[in-house]
Design a protein around this motif. Structure first.
Motif, short mmCIF file in Angstrom:
data_model
loop_
_atom_site.label_atom_id
_atom_site.label_comp_id
_atom_site.label_asym_id
_atom_site.label_seq_id
_atom_site.Cartn_x
_atom_site.Cartn_y
_atom_site.Cartn_z
N ALA A 198 -5.94 0.79 3.32
CA ALA A 198 -6.18 2.20 3.64
C ALA A 198 -5.21 2.69 4.71
O ALA A 198 -4.66 3.79 4.62
N LEU A 199 -4.99 1.85 5.71
CA LEU A 199 -4.06 2.21 6.78
C LEU A 199 -2.64 2.35 6.25
O LEU A 199 -1.92 3.29 6.60
N GLY A 200 -2.24 1.41 5.40
CA GLY A 200 -0.90 1.47 4.85
C GLY A 200 -0.67 2.69 3.98
O GLY A 200 0.39 3.31 4.03
N SER A 201 -1.68 3.06 3.18
CA SER A 201 -1.52 4.22 2.31
C SER A 201 -1.49 5.53 3.09
O SER A 201 -0.90 6.51 2.65
N LEU A 202 -2.11 5.52 4.28
CA LEU A 202 -2.15 6.74 5.08
C LEU A 202 -1.03 6.82 6.10
O LEU A 202 -0.40 7.86 6.28
N ALA A 203 -0.78 5.70 6.79
CA ALA A 203 0.15 5.73 7.92
C ALA A 203 1.44 4.96 7.67
O ALA A 203 2.37 5.07 8.47
N GLY A 204 1.49 4.17 6.62
CA GLY A 204 2.70 3.40 6.36
C GLY A 204 2.76 2.13 7.18
O GLY A 204 1.77 1.68 7.75
N THR A 205 3.93 1.55 7.25
CA THR A 205 4.09 0.25 7.90
C THR A 205 4.43 0.35 9.38
O THR A 205 4.59 -0.67 10.05
N ARG A 206 4.56 1.55 9.90
CA ARG A 206 4.97 1.72 11.29
C ARG A 206 3.77 1.53 12.22
O ARG A 206 3.29 2.47 12.87
N ILE A 207 3.23 0.32 12.26
CA ILE A 207 2.14 0.01 13.16
C ILE A 207 2.71 -0.27 14.54
O ILE A 207 3.62 -1.09 14.68
N PRO A 208 2.21 0.43 15.58
CA PRO A 208 2.76 0.18 16.93
C PRO A 208 2.65 -1.28 17.31
O PRO A 208 1.68 -1.97 16.99
N ASP A 209 3.68 -1.78 18.01
CA ASP A 209 3.69 -3.18 18.44
C ASP A 209 2.46 -3.51 19.28
O ASP A 209 1.88 -4.59 19.15
N ARG A 210 2.07 -2.58 20.15
CA ARG A 210 0.92 -2.84 21.01
C ARG A 210 -0.36 -3.01 20.19
O ARG A 210 -1.16 -3.89 20.47
N SER A 221 -13.31 -10.87 5.48
CA SER A 221 -11.89 -10.93 5.14
C SER A 221 -11.50 -9.79 4.20
O SER A 221 -10.48 -9.11 4.39
N LEU A 222 -12.33 -9.55 3.17
CA LEU A 222 -12.03 -8.50 2.20
C LEU A 222 -12.03 -7.13 2.85
O LEU A 222 -11.14 -6.31 2.62
N LEU A 223 -13.03 -6.87 3.70
CA LEU A 223 -13.11 -5.56 4.36
C LEU A 223 -11.90 -5.33 5.26
O LEU A 223 -11.36 -4.22 5.32
N TRP A 224 -11.47 -6.38 5.98
CA TRP A 224 -10.30 -6.22 6.85
C TRP A 224 -9.04 -5.95 6.03
O TRP A 224 -8.25 -5.07 6.37
N GLN A 225 -8.84 -6.72 4.96
CA GLN A 225 -7.65 -6.52 4.13
C GLN A 225 -7.65 -5.13 3.49
O GLN A 225 -6.61 -4.47 3.41
N GLN A 226 -8.82 -4.68 3.04
CA GLN A 226 -8.89 -3.36 2.43
C GLN A 226 -8.68 -2.26 3.47
O GLN A 226 -8.16 -1.19 3.16
N ALA A 227 -9.09 -2.52 4.72
CA ALA A 227 -8.82 -1.56 5.79
C ALA A 227 -7.31 -1.44 6.02
O ALA A 227 -6.79 -0.34 6.27
N LEU A 228 -6.59 -2.56 5.91
CA LEU A 228 -5.14 -2.52 6.03
C LEU A 228 -4.52 -1.72 4.88
O LEU A 228 -3.54 -0.99 5.09
N ALA A 268 0.82 -1.21 0.00
CA ALA A 268 0.00 0.00 0.00
C ALA A 268 0.85 1.26 0.00
O ALA A 268 0.46 2.29 -0.56
N MET A 269 2.03 1.19 0.63
CA MET A 269 2.94 2.32 0.62
C MET A 269 3.47 2.60 -0.78
O MET A 269 3.67 3.75 -1.17
N ARG A 270 3.68 1.54 -1.56
CA ARG A 270 4.23 1.70 -2.90
C ARG A 270 3.16 2.13 -3.90
O ARG A 270 3.37 3.04 -4.69
N ASP A 271 2.01 1.45 -3.88
CA ASP A 271 0.98 1.72 -4.88
C ASP A 271 -0.36 1.21 -4.35
O ASP A 271 -0.52 0.00 -4.14
N ARG A 272 -1.30 2.09 -4.14
CA ARG A 272 -2.57 1.68 -3.55
C ARG A 272 -3.36 0.76 -4.48
O ARG A 272 -4.04 -0.16 -4.03
N ARG A 273 -3.26 0.98 -5.80
CA ARG A 273 -4.02 0.16 -6.74
C ARG A 273 -3.57 -1.30 -6.67
O ARG A 273 -4.41 -2.22 -6.66
N THR A 274 -2.27 -1.53 -6.64
CA THR A 274 -1.80 -2.91 -6.55
C THR A 274 -2.11 -3.50 -5.18
O THR A 274 -2.37 -4.70 -5.07
N ALA A 275 -2.10 -2.67 -4.14
CA ALA A 275 -2.41 -3.17 -2.80
C ALA A 275 -3.88 -3.59 -2.70
O ALA A 275 -4.20 -4.59 -2.05
#
Length: 235
Positions: free
Chosen positions: A198-210, A189-196, A33-40
């Motif tokens: 959206a999260l990746g395109s907005l916030a990147g991969t730095r998801i807090p460990d907690r 499953s699809l909604l959860w993956q698509q939520a990820l 998602a960070m690289r390209d939202r369409r492919t994500a």
């Protein structure tokens, strides 16, 4: 309508149970998602397609298996519940602390560690815009196929749905109930993956460990709850 609501909700819970724990595939999806939202978006659809495919296969075979083992149906339910509990406990054990290492990537939809290396190498050789002669238009299709193949490598998802549907064979015996269950699985499953995505395109991969640990707890908590539900009443 009420008769379809129960299997649909059951399918949604099953789909979230298998999709929510953030394993290797979730991390790779965030990177995509960070690289390209369409492919994500296409990659997320590929992961959900595998979940749906395994669920469909298990739903088709589960009632047949259940019908041939009716004399020991209660014991089969208990065995299926034990399998689900083992999956849940193993996942929760890997999420007890932030940065738990490889075990924390052992979710039902996670790939092996090899998956990370495979996609990373592909990303470095052909995932950039216009690199390696890959057209932008073709990339979403390639991403879909790649993530289907990588997700399908993990047998835990198949085992998860096999245990779940065999234990619920009678409840999913009708075509409408089985279809409603699969609709719930696929949509959740699809909604959860698509939520990820959206999260990746907005916030990147730095998801807090907690936060990541809590996805394991919620996802595997659903698996454990399912195990208790299908085990009762005890033999």
């Amino acid at each position: 309508m009420n008769e379809l609501m129960s299997p649909t909700l059951a399918g949604a819970a099953a789909g979230l149970g298998v999709a929510m724990p953030m394993g290797a595939m979730s991390v790779l999806l965030l990177q995509e998602a960070m690289r390209d939202r369409r492919t994500a978006v296409a990659a997320a659809a590929g992961i959900a397609a595998v979940d749906l495919g395994y669920a469909a296969l298990a739903t088709a075979l589960g009632p047949w298996v259940a019908s041939h083992i009716s004399p020991v149906e209660a014991w089969v339910r208990l065995a299926s519940a034990v399998i689900l509990l083992v999956i849940a406990v193993h996942g929760l054990a890997g999420a007890r602390r932030p940065g738990a290492g490889p075990e924390s990537d052992a979710g039902p939809d996670s790939g092996a560690v090899l998956v990370q290396d495979t996609v990373a190498s592909e990303a470095g050789t052909g995932a950039g815009v216009g690199q390696a002669g890959v057209s932008v238009r073709a990339r979403p299709g390639n991403a879909f196929a790649r993530y289907v193949g990588l997700t399908a490598l993990n047998p835990t998802t198949a085992l998860y749905f096999a245990a779940l549907t065999t234990a619920q064979g009678a409840a999913l015996g009708t075509g409408t109930a089985g279809t409603a269950f699969l609709l719930g699985v696929g949509a959740a499953s699809l909604l959860w993956q698509q939520a990820l995505v959206a999260l990746g395109s907005l916030a990147g991969t730095r998801i807090p460990d907690r936060a990541r640990v809590w996805t394991f707890r919620l996802g595997y908590g659903l698996v454990a709850a399912y195990a208790v539900k299908i085990a009762l009443p005890l033999p």
